[in-house]
Design a protein around this motif. Structure first.
Motif, PDB file in Angstrom:
ATOM      1  N   UNK A 189       0.817  -1.203   0.000  1.00 23.69           N
ATOM      2  CA  UNK A 189       0.000   0.000   0.000  1.00 23.69           C
ATOM      3  C   UNK A 189       0.855   1.259   0.000  1.00 23.69           C
ATOM      4  N   UNK A 190       2.127   1.152   0.367  1.00 19.68           N
ATOM      5  CA  UNK A 190       3.005   2.312   0.399  1.00 19.68           C
ATOM      6  C   UNK A 190       3.849   2.479  -0.850  1.00 19.68           C
ATOM      7  N   UNK A 191       3.517   1.789  -1.936  1.00 21.29           N
ATOM      8  CA  UNK A 191       4.303   1.894  -3.156  1.00 21.29           C
ATOM      9  C   UNK A 191       4.140   3.281  -3.786  1.00 21.29           C
ATOM     10  N   UNK A 192       5.246   3.795  -4.342  1.00 26.40           N
ATOM     11  CA  UNK A 192       5.243   5.078  -5.049  1.00 26.40           C
ATOM     12  C   UNK A 192       6.052   4.909  -6.323  1.00 26.40           C
ATOM     13  N   UNK A 193       6.045   5.935  -7.165  1.00 28.18           N
ATOM     14  CA  UNK A 193       6.845   5.913  -8.393  1.00 28.18           C
ATOM     15  C   UNK A 193       8.311   6.102  -8.047  1.00 28.18           C
ATOM     16  N   UNK A 194       9.149   5.172  -8.478  1.00 29.75           N
ATOM     17  CA  UNK A 194      10.580   5.203  -8.169  1.00 29.75           C
ATOM     18  C   UNK A 194      11.361   5.178  -9.472  1.00 29.75           C
ATOM     19  N   UNK A 195      12.378   6.050  -9.567  1.00 31.81           N
ATOM     20  CA  UNK A 195      13.262   6.085 -10.732  1.00 31.81           C
ATOM     21  C   UNK A 195      14.378   5.064 -10.507  1.00 31.81           C
ATOM     22  N   UNK A 196      14.432   4.051 -11.362  1.00 33.29           N
ATOM     23  CA  UNK A 196      15.447   3.014 -11.204  1.00 33.29           C
ATOM     24  C   UNK A 196      16.852   3.578 -11.342  1.00 33.29           C
ATOM     25  N   UNK A 197      17.042   4.518 -12.267  1.00 34.59           N
ATOM     26  CA  UNK A 197      18.367   5.090 -12.457  1.00 34.59           C
ATOM     27  C   UNK A 197      18.879   5.786 -11.205  1.00 34.59           C
ATOM     28  N   UNK A 198      18.005   6.561 -10.551  1.00 37.14           N
ATOM     29  CA  UNK A 198      18.417   7.245  -9.323  1.00 37.14           C
ATOM     30  C   UNK A 198      18.712   6.254  -8.199  1.00 37.14           C
ATOM     31  N   UNK A 199      17.873   5.219  -8.090  1.00 34.61           N
ATOM     32  CA  UNK A 199      18.101   4.218  -7.039  1.00 34.61           C
ATOM     33  C   UNK A 199      19.441   3.524  -7.236  1.00 34.61           C
ATOM     34  N   UNK A 200      19.757   3.106  -8.461  1.00 34.52           N
ATOM     35  CA  UNK A 200      21.043   2.459  -8.717  1.00 34.52           C
ATOM     36  C   UNK A 200      22.201   3.431  -8.481  1.00 34.52           C
ATOM     37  N   UNK A 201      21.990   4.716  -8.767  1.00 31.43           N
ATOM     38  CA  UNK A 201      23.037   5.702  -8.520  1.00 31.43           C
ATOM     39  C   UNK A 201      23.340   5.816  -7.028  1.00 31.43           C
ATOM     40  N   UNK A 202      22.276   5.798  -6.193  1.00 32.71           N
ATOM     41  CA  UNK A 202      22.475   5.865  -4.745  1.00 32.71           C
ATOM     42  C   UNK A 202      23.191   4.616  -4.226  1.00 32.71           C
ATOM     43  N   UNK A 203      22.817   3.443  -4.743  1.00 36.33           N
ATOM     44  CA  UNK A 203      23.500   2.210  -4.341  1.00 36.33           C
ATOM     45  C   UNK A 203      24.969   2.264  -4.758  1.00 36.33           C
ATOM     46  N   UNK A 204      25.235   2.781  -5.946  1.00 37.06           N
ATOM     47  CA  UNK A 204      26.606   2.881  -6.433  1.00 37.06           C
ATOM     48  C   UNK A 204      27.442   3.790  -5.534  1.00 37.06           C
TER      49      UNK A 204
END
Length: 466
Positions: A313-328
């Motif tokens: 129920x807490x899902x939102x729109x997430x940018x995969x590129x930004x998420x991978x950048x933060x992990x990197x």
């Protein structure tokens, strides 16, 4: 969870039980109808042939004793009076030489004074009078003057009866099979609709929703009875899984408090001991062991939390590129410490509905696992690429020793550690957390690679291209 769990395409219409029953009935009807009408045709033609032979025998017995002066007129009447059949005659001398008539030769198989034989018309009839027919019934007998009289006869009744039977077979098949095919297709619609409903329910069950049940109609047919049995089995599985999960969670929760208290006490003892005290190293190892056990308990409780699908129920729109950048950015220093190259490849505009923290955790676990098993100086690649207009793939690839094919189906299980990871630190729950997060998001996990490394991917739905 790997490529072997890909959804199977629905079976074609002809593989349905209704279609196969209809096909079997159609084949049985064709064979049975053909045998039945074939036997009728054979009995009818046999009867007509015997009747024709008897008529020929009576006719030649009568004509052989007729006066020679009246024989020609009677033979002409024999031909003229038959409007539905073909009759022919031939007169030969005692040596078998032709004298008169449309029959110009006597075949060697014909026995003078014997019974009728079957012979092709072109073999005995002169070309100018050859009829458009196949076989003739032929008989011959000696006249009182020593000459030989031959009579030939055929009837259109046999051919007509054969035509009637063939038409009956054709129309019977048409009026039976065509409505049967149409009716079978109509009857097949309902079962296929129910199979689709069952498939949708089972997909939810395979994704971890054990509360889902197979649909049951009011017809109480075989499919409903089978669905009811499966529903009872699912209820028992849900109850047992709940009990096991509850016991594991309670154990992890209850033991965490005394272990935390024990760690605190050991820490105080450690602070009180001097740096040169021989017990200092022993207490430090005890604290480290307790930390490892607490880490396992936290991971177990984390997986239990992720399996609660209300988190969606807490899902939102997430940018995969930004998420991978933060992990990197988080894991780049760790890779540098081991002289590894941590490479990032992303495509813009890959938007997915997800929990951003959980998605970050799943990708981070994959990257940490890749860095841990990649030798110093190796390479780890993070990528996010589009697959078609509505799918994308997140992939973490390394240049490590790889995962054997026979172990790939088991690495998602809790506490599983392969032969190549026995000597490394960890408790075998990192990939289980990744699997739980992927199941929560309906991502499809896959493992590829060989001796040159491992590629772990997550296929997910993204916003379609504009």
């Amino acid at each position: 969870m790997d490529s072997a769990t890909a959804r199977r395409e629905p079976s074609p219409h002809w593989r349905a039980t209704t279609s196969r029953l209809l096909l079997g009935y159609g084949v049985f009807f064709v064979i049975w109808g053909t045998l039945l009408l074939g036997s009728i045709y054979w009995e009818t033609t046999r009867y007509l042939a015997e009747h024709t032979d008897r008529d020929l025998t009576h006719q030649i017995d009568h004509l052989r004793h007729v006066d020679r002066a009246h024989l020609a007129a009677m033979l002409d009447d024999y031909i003229a009076l038959e409007d539905t059949s073909y009759n022919a005659w031939g007169l030969f001398d005692a040596q078998g030489r032709w004298i008169n008539g449309d029959i110009v030769r006597l075949p060697p198989a014909l026995k003078i004074g014997g019974g009728p034989i079957r012979i092709e018309a072109r073999d005995i009839i002169r070309q100018q009078a050859l009829p458009n027919i196949g076989q003739l019934h032929l008989i011959a007998a000696h006249l009182d003057d020593g000459n030989v009289l031959a009579l030939a006869h055929t009837t259109g009744v046999t051919a007509h009866v054969g035509s009637i039977i063939k038409h009956a077979l054709w129309w019977g098949l048409s009026f039976t099979l065509v409505p049967g095919l149409i009716g079978g297709l109509i009857l097949n619609i309902g079962p296929r609709r129910r199979i689709r409903q069952i498939k949708l329910a089972t997909q939810a069950i395979m994704h971890g929703d054990l509360r889902k049940r197979l649909p049951v109609s009011k017809r109480d047919d075989e499919v409903d009875r089978l669905a009811a049995i499966v529903n009872d089995m699912l209820a028992q599985i849900e109850r047992l899984m709940g009990e096991v999960k509850g016991v594991c969670d309670n154990i992890a929760h209850d033991l965490r408090t005394p272990l935390t208290r024990l760690r605190s006490q050991l820490y105080r003892v450690q602070q009180q001991l001097g740096e040169d005290d021989p017990h200092q190293a022993l207490v430090e190892r005890c604290v480290a062991d307790i930390d490892e056990v607490l880490g396992r308990f936290r991971a177990l409780l984390r997986i239990s939390e992720l399996e609660d699908r209300h988190r969606r129920e807490g899902f939102v729109a997430v940018d995969l590129g930004q998420t991978l950048q933060h992990v990197h950015e988080l894991y780049a220093p760790l890779a540098e410490d081991r002289q590894q190259l941590l490479e990032l490849r992303t495509e813009p505009g890959l938007i997915v509905q997800a929990d951003p923290d959980l998605l970050f955790e799943a990708i981070g676990n994959l990257v940490a696992n890749a860095i841990k098993f990649t030798p110093d100086g190796g390479k780890v690649t993070m990528s996010a690429t589009r697959l078609g207009s509505e799918r994308a793939r997140i992939e973490v690839a390394d240049s490590g020793p790889g995962i054997p094919v026979e172990e790939r189906h088991a690495i998602w299980q809790r506490f599983y550690r392969g032969e190549g990871s026995r000597e490394t630190t960890g408790h075998g729950l990192g990939l289980s957390i990744v699997a739980a997060i992927a199941k929560l998001h309906d991502f499809e996990l896959s493992i590829d690679g060989g001796e040159d490394g491992t590629r772990i991917g997550m296929a997910c739905a993204v916003s379609p291209l504009p």
